[in-house]
Write a protein that holds these residues in place. Structure first.
Motif, PDB file in Angstrom:
ATOM      1  N   CYS A  82       8.794   3.070   3.924  1.00 50.35           N
ATOM      2  CA  CYS A  82       7.635   2.279   3.501  1.00 50.35           C
ATOM      3  C   CYS A  82       6.513   2.389   4.532  1.00 50.35           C
ATOM      4  CB  CYS A  82       8.048   0.823   3.298  1.00 50.35           C
ATOM      5  SG  CYS A  82       6.706  -0.238   2.701  1.00 50.35           S
ATOM      6  N   LEU A  83       6.862   2.277   5.812  1.00 50.79           N
ATOM      7  CA  LEU A  83       5.854   2.390   6.854  1.00 50.79           C
ATOM      8  C   LEU A  83       5.195   3.762   6.801  1.00 50.79           C
ATOM      9  CD1 LEU A  83       7.700   0.682   9.842  1.00 50.79           C
ATOM     10  CD2 LEU A  83       5.859  -0.269   8.418  1.00 50.79           C
ATOM     11  N   SER A  84       5.971   4.780   6.533  1.00 49.15           N
ATOM     12  CA  SER A  84       5.433   6.133   6.426  1.00 49.15           C
ATOM     13  C   SER A  84       4.480   6.238   5.235  1.00 49.15           C
ATOM     14  CB  SER A  84       6.585   7.129   6.281  1.00 49.15           C
ATOM     15  OG  SER A  84       6.093   8.428   6.136  1.00 49.15           O
TER      16      SER A  84
ATOM     17  N   GLY B 185       0.830  -1.194   0.000  1.00 43.57           N
ATOM     18  CA  GLY B 185       0.000   0.000   0.000  1.00 43.57           C
ATOM     19  C   GLY B 185       0.863   1.243   0.000  1.00 43.57           C
ATOM     20  N   GLY B 186       0.313   2.321  -0.504  1.00 43.42           N
ATOM     21  CA  GLY B 186       1.036   3.584  -0.505  1.00 43.42           C
ATOM     22  C   GLY B 186       2.262   3.597  -1.387  1.00 43.42           C
ATOM     23  N   GLY B 187       2.331   2.698  -2.330  1.00 43.78           N
ATOM     24  CA  GLY B 187       3.484   2.664  -3.226  1.00 43.78           C
ATOM     25  C   GLY B 187       4.653   1.848  -2.717  1.00 43.78           C
ATOM     26  N   CYS B 188       4.405   0.961  -1.766  1.00 42.14           N
ATOM     27  CA  CYS B 188       5.490   0.087  -1.311  1.00 42.14           C
ATOM     28  C   CYS B 188       4.939  -1.284  -0.910  1.00 42.14           C
ATOM     29  CB  CYS B 188       6.272   0.710  -0.161  1.00 42.14           C
ATOM     30  SG  CYS B 188       5.421   0.690   1.403  1.00 42.14           S
TER      31      CYS B 188
ATOM     32  N   ASP C 134      14.510  -0.809  -4.314  1.00 45.98           N
ATOM     33  CA  ASP C 134      14.631  -0.792  -2.855  1.00 45.98           C
ATOM     34  C   ASP C 134      14.079   0.495  -2.255  1.00 45.98           C
ATOM     35  OD1 ASP C 134      15.806  -3.257  -2.528  1.00 45.98           O
ATOM     36  OD2 ASP C 134      17.847  -2.486  -2.585  1.00 45.98           O
ATOM     37  N   ILE C 135      13.521   0.348  -1.071  1.00 44.84           N
ATOM     38  CA  ILE C 135      13.106   1.474  -0.247  1.00 44.84           C
ATOM     39  C   ILE C 135      13.312   1.020   1.192  1.00 44.84           C
ATOM     40  CG2 ILE C 135      10.697   0.737  -0.226  1.00 44.84           C
ATOM     41  CD1 ILE C 135       9.860   3.665  -0.029  1.00 44.84           C
ATOM     42  N   ASP C 136      13.714   1.920   2.074  1.00 43.62           N
ATOM     43  CA  ASP C 136      13.942   1.480   3.449  1.00 43.62           C
ATOM     44  C   ASP C 136      12.600   1.268   4.156  1.00 43.62           C
ATOM     45  OD1 ASP C 136      13.531   3.979   5.438  1.00 43.62           O
ATOM     46  OD2 ASP C 136      14.418   4.685   3.556  1.00 43.62           O
TER      47      ASP C 136
ATOM     48  N   VAL D  24       6.377 -16.923  17.690  1.00 46.07           N
ATOM     49  CA  VAL D  24       7.284 -16.486  16.629  1.00 46.07           C
ATOM     50  C   VAL D  24       7.311 -14.969  16.631  1.00 46.07           C
ATOM     51  CG1 VAL D  24       6.966 -18.546  15.216  1.00 46.07           C
ATOM     52  CG2 VAL D  24       5.473 -16.583  14.858  1.00 46.07           C
ATOM     53  N   ARG D  25       8.452 -14.409  16.309  1.00 47.79           N
ATOM     54  CA  ARG D  25       8.624 -12.955  16.333  1.00 47.79           C
ATOM     55  C   ARG D  25       9.349 -12.494  15.078  1.00 47.79           C
ATOM     56  NH1 ARG D  25       7.247 -10.539  20.997  1.00 47.79           N
ATOM     57  NH2 ARG D  25       6.910 -11.892  22.774  1.00 47.79           N
ATOM     58  N   VAL D  26       9.138 -11.231  14.750  1.00 47.84           N
ATOM     59  CA  VAL D  26       9.814 -10.639  13.595  1.00 47.84           C
ATOM     60  C   VAL D  26      11.308 -10.597  13.884  1.00 47.84           C
ATOM     61  CG1 VAL D  26      10.099  -8.553  12.201  1.00 47.84           C
ATOM     62  CG2 VAL D  26       7.811  -9.219  12.995  1.00 47.84           C
ATOM     63  N   THR D  27      12.072 -11.156  12.958  1.00 47.93           N
ATOM     64  CA  THR D  27      13.527 -11.080  13.056  1.00 47.93           C
ATOM     65  C   THR D  27      14.107 -10.260  11.915  1.00 47.93           C
ATOM     66  OG1 THR D  27      13.806 -13.144  11.840  1.00 47.93           O
ATOM     67  CG2 THR D  27      13.738 -13.287  14.247  1.00 47.93           C
ATOM     68  N   TYR D  28      13.291  -9.983  10.901  1.00 54.43           N
ATOM     69  CA  TYR D  28      13.786  -9.301   9.706  1.00 54.43           C
ATOM     70  C   TYR D  28      12.610  -8.701   8.964  1.00 54.43           C
ATOM     71  CZ  TYR D  28      15.829  -9.016   4.989  1.00 54.43           C
ATOM     72  OH  TYR D  28      16.271  -8.604   3.763  1.00 54.43           O
ATOM     73  N   ALA D  29      12.802  -7.534   8.400  1.00 51.45           N
ATOM     74  CA  ALA D  29      11.779  -6.907   7.560  1.00 51.45           C
ATOM     75  C   ALA D  29      12.476  -6.243   6.384  1.00 51.45           C
ATOM     76  CB  ALA D  29      10.976  -5.881   8.355  1.00 51.45           C
ATOM     77  N   ASP D  30      11.808  -6.230   5.258  1.00 51.93           N
ATOM     78  CA  ASP D  30      12.365  -5.628   4.056  1.00 51.93           C
ATOM     79  C   ASP D  30      11.245  -4.917   3.317  1.00 51.93           C
ATOM     80  OD1 ASP D  30      14.368  -5.007   2.252  1.00 51.93           O
ATOM     81  OD2 ASP D  30      14.199  -6.880   1.152  1.00 51.93           O
ATOM     82  N   ALA D  31      11.606  -3.911   2.557  1.00 47.95           N
ATOM     83  CA  ALA D  31      10.599  -3.153   1.802  1.00 47.95           C
ATOM     84  C   ALA D  31      11.118  -2.876   0.408  1.00 47.95           C
ATOM     85  CB  ALA D  31      10.289  -1.846   2.524  1.00 47.95           C
ATOM     86  N   ARG D  32      10.184  -2.701  -0.517  1.00 43.92           N
ATOM     87  CA  ARG D  32      10.526  -2.375  -1.898  1.00 43.92           C
ATOM     88  C   ARG D  32       9.359  -1.653  -2.545  1.00 43.92           C
ATOM     89  NH1 ARG D  32       9.052  -7.504  -1.542  1.00 43.92           N
ATOM     90  NH2 ARG D  32       7.588  -8.393  -3.005  1.00 43.92           N
TER      91      ARG D  32
END
Length: 114
Positions: free
Chosen positions: A108-110, A69-72, A102-104, A88-96
């Motif tokens: 992406c959250l923003s 959403g929002g372009g990412c 690539d986008i950080d 289970v827990r988040v150990t890694y996240a990636d965005a594009r």
């Protein structure tokens, strides 16, 4: 000519040897990259923040969840604790970007308004 023949054979043999290669290690988890505030969150935490994921897949012992959403596009990877006990827990996240660029994660959250 007889003296050149053994030397020529040795030179050609040296050229035809197959170089030894080092096998590429296969990772069981993605290599760590900064993913900000998402590391450590549970599936429940992610659901509260992002709602239902658009994509979910089991990858070995881990789970990949994806939102867009929002372009990412946001990919989040969750793994069980080393002890095997607990959520289970988040150990890694990636965005594009949808284009694959690539986008950080924070940007992406923003863009997603989260």
């Amino acid at each position: 000519m007889r003296r050149l023949t053994p030397a020529l054979v040795m030179v050609l043999a040296a050229c035809s040897t197959i170089p030894k290669t080092t096998p590429i290690p296969v990772a069981t988890k993605p290599s760590p990259r900064p993913s900000g505030e998402l590391v450590g969150l549970t599936v429940h935490d992610l659901g509260q923040r992002f709602g239902q994921p658009q994509f979910q897949v089991q990858e070995g012992p881990g789970t990949k969840l994806q939102w867009a959403g929002g372009g990412c596009v946001l990919d989040v990877y969750l793994y069980p604790p080393a002890s095997g006990q607990g959520a289970v827990r988040v150990t890694y996240a990636d965005a594009r970007r949808p284009s694959g660029a690539d986008i950080d994660v924070r940007s992406c959250l923003s863009l997603m308004g989260r």
